[in-house]
Design an enzyme around this catalytic site. Structure first.
Site, PDB file in Angstrom:
ATOM      1  N   LEU A 115      -2.098  20.169  50.288  1.00  0.00           N
ATOM      2  CA  LEU A 115      -3.477  19.984  49.835  1.00  0.00           C
ATOM      3  C   LEU A 115      -3.472  18.791  48.893  1.00  0.00           C
ATOM      4  O   LEU A 115      -2.552  18.672  48.073  1.00  0.00           O
ATOM      5  CB  LEU A 115      -3.920  21.201  49.023  1.00  0.00           C
ATOM      6  CG  LEU A 115      -4.680  22.325  49.686  1.00  0.00           C
ATOM      7  CD1 LEU A 115      -5.034  23.384  48.651  1.00  0.00           C
ATOM      8  CD2 LEU A 115      -5.947  21.818  50.357  1.00  0.00           C
ATOM      9  N   ASP A 116      -4.468  17.948  48.967  1.00  0.00           N
ATOM     10  CA  ASP A 116      -4.531  16.790  48.065  1.00  0.00           C
ATOM     11  C   ASP A 116      -4.530  17.249  46.611  1.00  0.00           C
ATOM     12  O   ASP A 116      -4.973  18.366  46.299  1.00  0.00           O
ATOM     13  CB  ASP A 116      -5.814  15.985  48.322  1.00  0.00           C
ATOM     14  CG  ASP A 116      -5.821  15.344  49.692  1.00  0.00           C
ATOM     15  OD1 ASP A 116      -4.734  15.166  50.268  1.00  0.00           O
ATOM     16  OD2 ASP A 116      -6.921  15.018  50.184  1.00  0.00           O
ATOM     17  N   LYS A 117      -4.112  16.328  45.730  1.00  0.00           N
ATOM     18  CA  LYS A 117      -4.073  16.656  44.303  1.00  0.00           C
ATOM     19  C   LYS A 117      -5.465  17.051  43.791  1.00  0.00           C
ATOM     20  O   LYS A 117      -5.611  17.958  42.973  1.00  0.00           O
ATOM     21  CB  LYS A 117      -3.533  15.446  43.526  1.00  0.00           C
ATOM     22  CG  LYS A 117      -3.261  15.729  42.080  1.00  0.00           C
ATOM     23  CD  LYS A 117      -2.661  14.518  41.387  1.00  0.00           C
ATOM     24  CE  LYS A 117      -2.442  14.799  39.907  1.00  0.00           C
ATOM     25  NZ  LYS A 117      -2.045  13.618  39.155  1.00  0.00           N
ATOM     26  N   ALA A 119      -7.750  18.505  45.441  1.00  0.00           N
ATOM     27  CA  ALA A 119      -8.293  19.658  46.181  1.00  0.00           C
ATOM     28  C   ALA A 119      -7.751  20.939  45.558  1.00  0.00           C
ATOM     29  O   ALA A 119      -6.754  20.926  44.836  1.00  0.00           O
ATOM     30  CB  ALA A 119      -7.889  19.573  47.646  1.00  0.00           C
ATOM     31  N   LYS A 200     -11.412  14.376  54.444  1.00  0.00           N
ATOM     32  CA  LYS A 200     -12.066  13.255  53.748  1.00  0.00           C
ATOM     33  C   LYS A 200     -12.310  12.105  54.724  1.00  0.00           C
ATOM     34  O   LYS A 200     -13.359  11.459  54.709  1.00  0.00           O
ATOM     35  CB  LYS A 200     -11.193  12.777  52.592  1.00  0.00           C
ATOM     36  CG  LYS A 200     -11.128  13.778  51.451  1.00  0.00           C
ATOM     37  CD  LYS A 200     -10.169  13.293  50.389  1.00  0.00           C
ATOM     38  CE  LYS A 200     -10.024  14.318  49.286  1.00  0.00           C
ATOM     39  NZ  LYS A 200      -8.845  14.089  48.472  1.00  0.00           N
TER      40      LYS A 200
END
Ligand code: URA
Length: 250
Positions: A115-117, A119, A200
């Site tokens: 998961l992105d930072k 998110a 995104k």
């Protein structure tokens, strides 16, 4: 209460051997953890490593984490925004692993689908490498479900675009699903793959920017709504079985 007061199955495995295999800790370290009352069997502190246990029939916890008979660790973590979903970071940023107790860092569970930072939401951690591989492979159709908020409301055109393969330049997505919430200012997104920044990029393709992103589910595994950000728990047997089933490992 002493371990000798518990009822154990005769044909089980030695508790200290099982714990040692599962955690990677030595038997003497396990013995001290038991001394400290950090190992429980069916809710009762176990202090004798020699007792036989049956991890299918009994609930064995080390520091509150379930010990599975297959020797693997399966955890869910509610990743907060700002925490890296990597297991380590050379620059010293907080990682998902930093939120787990030491014993479970030693068992080195890998992250299933990053998961992105910026998110938040469901992070699945396991050292079952085959399951990890299969859940992240599009072939096994473990859908990932996210909730997003957007700068510009999503509309029917976006719903149609998400339902078709979307050409993002370096790869083309499999058809996904977009469900509008709050007049399109928020939405639920289901995708099969988990390419870098995929959601995104899909919204950027539609001229929109994702403002917040939260993962709610990986295949049959749903984020436990009773967990607060940064909290974790071990998976229930039924949750593990459901994951193994979608991964064709049952
Ligand atoms: N898609 C993204 O853009 N980011 C994530 O963290 C997960 C899916």
């Amino acid at each position: 209460m002493e371990a000798t007061e518990m009822t154990f199955t005769a044909d089980g495995r030695r508790l200290d051997v099982l714990l040692s295999e599962q955690s990677g800790l030595t038997r003497s370290r396990i013995a001290s953890l038991m001394e400290e009352g950090r190992v429980t069997v069916d809710g009762i502190a176990a202090r004798d490593g020699k007792v036989k246990v049956d991890s299918d029939a009994q609930t064995i916890l080390l520091d509150g984490v379930r010990v599975e008979g297959d020797g693997f660790v399966y955890l869910m973590l509610y990743k907060p925004v700002g925490v890296l979903s990597a297991t380590e970071d050379k620059k010293g940023a907080t990682t998902a692993m930093d939120l787990l107790p030491e014993e479970y860092r030693k068992a080195a569970p890998g992250v299933v689908g990053r998961l992105d930072k910026d998110a938040e939401g469901l992070l699945l951690l396991t050292n079952n490498g085959e399951l990890n591989h299969r859940l992240t492979s599009p072939k096994h159709h473990a859908d990932k479900l996210y909730r997003v908020t957007l700068d510009i409301p999503a509309n029917g055109e976006d719903v149609r675009a998400f339902a078709e393969p979307m050409d993002l330049g370096d790869f083309t997505t499999q058809p996904g699903k977009l469900e509008l919430l709050e007049d399109g200012k928020a939405a639920l997104v289901t995708i099969h793959e988990g390419k870098f920044h995929q959601i995104k990029r899909m919204f950027a393709h539609q001229g929109k920017t994702v403002q917040t992103l939260k993962r709610l589910a990986i295949g049959p595994l749903k984020l436990d709504e009773t967990l607060s950000e940064g909290d974790w728990r071990s998976l229930e047997k039924a949750e593990i079985q459901a994951l193994l089933t979608v991964a064709d490992m049952m």
